[in-house]
Scaffold this motif. Structure first.
Motif, PDB file in Angstrom:
ATOM      1  N   LEU A  12       0.841  -1.198   0.000  1.00 36.29           N
ATOM      2  CA  LEU A  12       0.000   0.000   0.000  1.00 36.29           C
ATOM      3  C   LEU A  12       0.876   1.248   0.000  1.00 36.29           C
ATOM      4  CD1 LEU A  12      -2.698  -0.961   2.660  1.00 36.29           C
ATOM      5  CD2 LEU A  12      -2.791  -1.257   0.175  1.00 36.29           C
ATOM      6  N   SER A  13       0.387   2.298  -0.637  1.00 33.94           N
ATOM      7  CA  SER A  13       1.129   3.553  -0.675  1.00 33.94           C
ATOM      8  C   SER A  13       0.190   4.730  -0.505  1.00 33.94           C
ATOM      9  CB  SER A  13       1.875   3.670  -2.010  1.00 33.94           C
ATOM     10  OG  SER A  13       2.841   4.700  -1.942  1.00 33.94           O
ATOM     11  N   PHE A  14       0.636   5.729   0.216  1.00 39.79           N
ATOM     12  CA  PHE A  14      -0.100   6.983   0.376  1.00 39.79           C
ATOM     13  C   PHE A  14       0.885   8.041   0.823  1.00 39.79           C
ATOM     14  CE2 PHE A  14      -2.602  10.274   2.298  1.00 39.79           C
ATOM     15  CZ  PHE A  14      -3.684  10.365   1.452  1.00 39.79           C
ATOM     16  N   PRO A  15       0.806   9.262   0.323  1.00 43.76           N
ATOM     17  CA  PRO A  15      -0.015   9.745  -0.791  1.00 43.76           C
ATOM     18  C   PRO A  15       0.300   9.007  -2.103  1.00 43.76           C
ATOM     19  CG  PRO A  15       1.018  11.566   0.411  1.00 43.76           C
ATOM     20  CD  PRO A  15       1.650  10.321   0.901  1.00 43.76           C
ATOM     21  N   PRO A  16      -0.607   9.202  -3.100  1.00 46.03           N
ATOM     22  CA  PRO A  16      -0.420   8.485  -4.359  1.00 46.03           C
ATOM     23  C   PRO A  16       0.901   8.831  -5.043  1.00 46.03           C
ATOM     24  CG  PRO A  16      -2.316   9.986  -4.473  1.00 46.03           C
ATOM     25  CD  PRO A  16      -1.807  10.043  -3.083  1.00 46.03           C
ATOM     26  N   ARG A  17       1.482   7.805  -5.697  1.00 45.89           N
ATOM     27  CA  ARG A  17       2.745   8.017  -6.420  1.00 45.89           C
ATOM     28  C   ARG A  17       2.587   7.526  -7.859  1.00 45.89           C
ATOM     29  NH1 ARG A  17       7.647   7.133  -2.395  1.00 45.89           N
ATOM     30  NH2 ARG A  17       6.569   6.510  -0.506  1.00 45.89           N
ATOM     31  N   PRO A  21       7.681   2.573  -4.729  1.00 47.26           N
ATOM     32  CA  PRO A  21       9.030   2.704  -4.158  1.00 47.26           C
ATOM     33  C   PRO A  21       9.655   1.358  -3.817  1.00 47.26           C
ATOM     34  CG  PRO A  21       7.373   3.265  -2.522  1.00 47.26           C
ATOM     35  CD  PRO A  21       6.642   3.071  -3.824  1.00 47.26           C
ATOM     36  N   HIS A  22       8.842   0.301  -3.798  1.00 46.87           N
ATOM     37  CA  HIS A  22       9.362  -1.011  -3.410  1.00 46.87           C
ATOM     38  C   HIS A  22       9.734  -1.877  -4.620  1.00 46.87           C
ATOM     39  CE1 HIS A  22       8.346  -0.019   0.687  1.00 46.87           C
ATOM     40  NE2 HIS A  22       7.151   0.361   0.264  1.00 46.87           N
ATOM     41  N   GLU A  39       0.091   6.544  16.272  1.00 50.68           N
ATOM     42  CA  GLU A  39       1.451   6.386  16.804  1.00 50.68           C
ATOM     43  C   GLU A  39       1.839   7.592  17.640  1.00 50.68           C
ATOM     44  OE1 GLU A  39       4.535   8.165  15.090  1.00 50.68           O
ATOM     45  OE2 GLU A  39       5.698   6.386  14.591  1.00 50.68           O
ATOM     46  N   THR A  52       0.070  10.922  13.570  1.00 53.51           N
ATOM     47  CA  THR A  52       0.639   9.918  12.688  1.00 53.51           C
ATOM     48  C   THR A  52      -0.136   8.634  12.942  1.00 53.51           C
ATOM     49  OG1 THR A  52       2.797  10.919  13.068  1.00 53.51           O
ATOM     50  CG2 THR A  52       2.773   8.772  11.964  1.00 53.51           C
ATOM     51  N   PRO A  59       1.567   2.126   5.175  1.00 51.36           N
ATOM     52  CA  PRO A  59       2.561   3.066   5.708  1.00 51.36           C
ATOM     53  C   PRO A  59       1.962   4.006   6.750  1.00 51.36           C
ATOM     54  CG  PRO A  59       1.740   3.868   3.616  1.00 51.36           C
ATOM     55  CD  PRO A  59       1.057   2.549   3.862  1.00 51.36           C
ATOM     56  N   PRO A  60       2.818   4.735   7.481  1.00 51.61           N
ATOM     57  CA  PRO A  60       2.312   5.784   8.376  1.00 51.61           C
ATOM     58  C   PRO A  60       1.802   6.960   7.547  1.00 51.61           C
ATOM     59  CG  PRO A  60       4.695   5.394   8.703  1.00 51.61           C
ATOM     60  CD  PRO A  60       4.278   4.658   7.473  1.00 51.61           C
ATOM     61  N   VAL A  61       0.665   7.513   7.970  1.00 54.54           N
ATOM     62  CA  VAL A  61       0.100   8.664   7.261  1.00 54.54           C
ATOM     63  C   VAL A  61      -0.303   9.730   8.276  1.00 54.54           C
ATOM     64  CG1 VAL A  61      -0.745   7.250   5.346  1.00 54.54           C
ATOM     65  CG2 VAL A  61      -2.252   7.729   7.300  1.00 54.54           C
ATOM     66  N   LEU A  62      -0.539  10.939   7.784  1.00 55.09           N
ATOM     67  CA  LEU A  62      -0.994  12.041   8.633  1.00 55.09           C
ATOM     68  C   LEU A  62      -2.508  12.111   8.584  1.00 55.09           C
ATOM     69  CD1 LEU A  62       1.580  14.727   7.430  1.00 55.09           C
ATOM     70  CD2 LEU A  62       1.645  13.472   9.606  1.00 55.09           C
ATOM     71  N   VAL A  63      -3.136  12.204   9.759  1.00 56.77           N
ATOM     72  CA  VAL A  63      -4.594  12.252   9.841  1.00 56.77           C
ATOM     73  C   VAL A  63      -4.982  13.321  10.865  1.00 56.77           C
ATOM     74  CG1 VAL A  63      -6.676  10.961  10.446  1.00 56.77           C
ATOM     75  CG2 VAL A  63      -4.787   9.785   9.305  1.00 56.77           C
TER      76      VAL A  63
ATOM     77  N   HIS B 125      -2.449  16.675   0.780  1.00 51.45           N
ATOM     78  CA  HIS B 125      -2.380  15.536   1.695  1.00 51.45           C
ATOM     79  C   HIS B 125      -1.868  15.820   3.094  1.00 51.45           C
ATOM     80  CE1 HIS B 125      -3.492  12.984  -1.618  1.00 51.45           C
ATOM     81  NE2 HIS B 125      -2.496  13.445  -2.336  1.00 51.45           N
ATOM     82  N   PRO B 127      -2.762  17.430   6.437  1.00 47.17           N
ATOM     83  CA  PRO B 127      -4.009  17.978   6.992  1.00 47.17           C
ATOM     84  C   PRO B 127      -3.793  18.958   8.136  1.00 47.17           C
ATOM     85  CG  PRO B 127      -3.593  15.818   7.930  1.00 47.17           C
ATOM     86  CD  PRO B 127      -2.424  16.121   7.020  1.00 47.17           C
ATOM     87  N   GLN B 227      11.892   7.242   1.922  1.00 50.55           N
ATOM     88  CA  GLN B 227      10.642   7.274   1.140  1.00 50.55           C
ATOM     89  C   GLN B 227       9.455   7.803   1.940  1.00 50.55           C
ATOM     90  OE1 GLN B 227      10.247   6.721  -2.030  1.00 50.55           O
ATOM     91  NE2 GLN B 227      11.959   5.458  -2.720  1.00 50.55           N
ATOM     92  N   TYR B 329       6.259  15.564   3.050  1.00 50.43           N
ATOM     93  CA  TYR B 329       5.031  14.994   3.608  1.00 50.43           C
ATOM     94  C   TYR B 329       5.163  14.929   5.135  1.00 50.43           C
ATOM     95  CZ  TYR B 329       1.120  11.760   4.411  1.00 50.43           C
ATOM     96  OH  TYR B 329      -0.027  11.171   4.881  1.00 50.43           O
ATOM     97  N   ARG B 330       5.914  13.928   5.646  1.00 45.08           N
ATOM     98  CA  ARG B 330       5.999  13.796   7.104  1.00 45.08           C
ATOM     99  C   ARG B 330       7.281  14.373   7.696  1.00 45.08           C
ATOM    100  NH1 ARG B 330       6.480   8.306   7.958  1.00 45.08           N
ATOM    101  NH2 ARG B 330       6.307   8.728  10.170  1.00 45.08           N
TER     102      ARG B 330
END
Lengths: 75, 343
Positions: A12-17, A21-22, A39, A52, A59-63, B125, B127, B227, B329-330
């Motif tokens: 899975l990937s986010f944001p879209p690419r 990368p793998h 987290e 996070t 992956p870790p994302v910002l919410v 992206h 927020p 990444q 991003y992060r």
């Protein structure tokens, strides 16, 4: 939450690419992730909240959320 | 080799008539004067600036009246300074240019708008407003990974503020106490005001040529080391040498000072914090961005300019400089390091 799943390696990937990368492939399919675990989380002096969140299997994302570290959140 | 270095005044509130162009030109003139060179001697130009847009290096070259045979734009934020230094060194070594002027600077009127429109990732992206909350999250991970508390990070802000007393161009020069640090307003938990560099307008420049007073011994550049999928507690940089008289690391936040020092081989936070506090490890002796201010892309050249001056003046024989930036991003996606030696 709508993320992207690599058609090559399934990660899975986010944001879209554009390229994975793998594995380097450039084919993606949409994937829905319903939950993740907070987290780390912070609140700014203006009251903005961001965390996070480690997506289940992703992956870790910002919410933007009020949830605290260690809590499981619906996305 | 670095033949000259210069820095414009850093302004919290720029006087009327100040533009990003006048700041870049001011730093460039100071670096050329320091090198004993004139505009007609310059045949290479490297430029890093967010707020110069839509102009870039070509428009600046024309406005400065420079005739060139080598040119580049760098958009690597806090890694731009060392990115340009490395490319300029190679251009001079290859004979593509004899004298390369490298300049970085910014005047950012509305920092919230700058952060929001930083790139498509921020627009679509991220927020939350600004970069501080992103590094608040990173600092929480760093605290957890190393068992650190707020008073540990305070040691960096306090030590750098003590160094800033010797830098007339620093935004803040009064000593900072632990009590003041701990009582400061929270910006984004756990970061307080003194963990975040004050935004200033300003520019920094160096001149690279075959002759000079500072030799570049080693260079490194890393992009997308993790990444954006890791914890951000590593930059991808590796040691270039630790037996140096002074260290300038990119201090957008105290946690990143400790991350770069660990990556570059100076030791874990537990090793380096006591040495920073007692001055046996000279880190960010200009006061760093935490005290001198962050002038956008100039932040990536600020440490280089101050290290180059110290080497040229005989205050140090060797220095390690690192840059870090592009929180796409992060956390930061670009980093760079250079080992410098007095010639």
């Amino acid at each position: 939450m709508r993320v992207a799943r690599c058609s090559g390696c399934g990660r899975l990937s986010f944001p879209p690419r554009l390229w994975c990368p793998h594995c380097g492939r450039d084919a993606w399919e949409p994937a829905e992730v319903r939950e993740g675990v907070v987290e780390t989380a912070t609140v700014t002096r203006d009251g903005d909240r961001v965390a996070t969140v480690v997506l289940d299997g992703g992956p870790p994302v910002l919410v933007a959320t009020d949830a605290r570290p260690g809590e499981r959140v619906e996305l | 080799m670095i033949a000259g270095a210069g820095e414009s005044p850093y302004h919290r509130h720029p006087p009327s008539g100040t533009t990003v162009e006048t700041l870049l030109a001011d730093a460039a003139r100071r670096a050329l004067d320091d090198a004993g060179l004139a505009p007609r001697d310059v045949d290479g130009l490297a430029v890093a600036s967010f707020s110069l847009a839509p102009d870039g290096a070509v428009e600046l070259a024309w406005k400065l009246g420079l005739r060139l045979r080598w040119i580049m734009d760098s958009r690597l934020g806090g890694a731009s300074g060392l990115h340009m230094l490395g490319e300029a060194e190679r251009a001079v070594a290859a004979g593509d240019a004899a004298v390369v002027l490298c300049v970085a600077g910014d005047l950012i009127d509305d920092f919230d708008a700058f952060a929001r429109d930083f790139d498509t990732l921020h627009r679509e992206h991220v927020p939350v407003r600004g970069f501080n909350p992103l590094f608040a999250l990173l600092t929480q991970r760093h605290m957890r990974a190393h068992g650190l508390a707020r008073d540990d990070y305070a040691q960096i802000a306090i030590a750098q503020r003590a160094w800033a007393a010797e830098n007339p161009n620093a935004a803040y020069r009064e000593p900072l106490t632990l009590e003041e640090y701990l009582a400061a307003p929270v910006v984004a938990e756990p970061l307080c005001r003194y963990d975040c560099p004050p935004v200033v307008a300003g520019a920094d420049a160096v001149v690279v040529s075959r002759e000079g007073r500072v030799r570049v011994r080693g260079l490194q550049l890393r992009v997308n080391a993790d990444q954006q999928e890791g914890d951000g507690l590593a930059t991808g940089l590796t040691p270039l040498g630790t037996d140096v008289d002074l260290v300038s690391v990119y201090d957008d936040y105290p946690a990143m000072v400790l991350v770069q020092l660990a990556d570059l081989g100076f030791g874990s936070p537990a090793d380096v914090l006591p040495r920073i506090a007692d001055g046996t490890l000279s880190v960010n002796t200009s006061g760093g961005q935490l005290s001198a201010g962050q002038a956008g892309a100039a932040g990536g050249m600020h440490g280089l300019v101050h290290a180059a001056r110290a080497l040229a003046d005989g205050r140090a024989r060797t220095a390690l400089v690192s840059g870090y930036g592009m929180a796409i991003y992060r956390h930061g996606a670009a980093s760079a390091a250079a080992l410098l030696e007095a010639a």
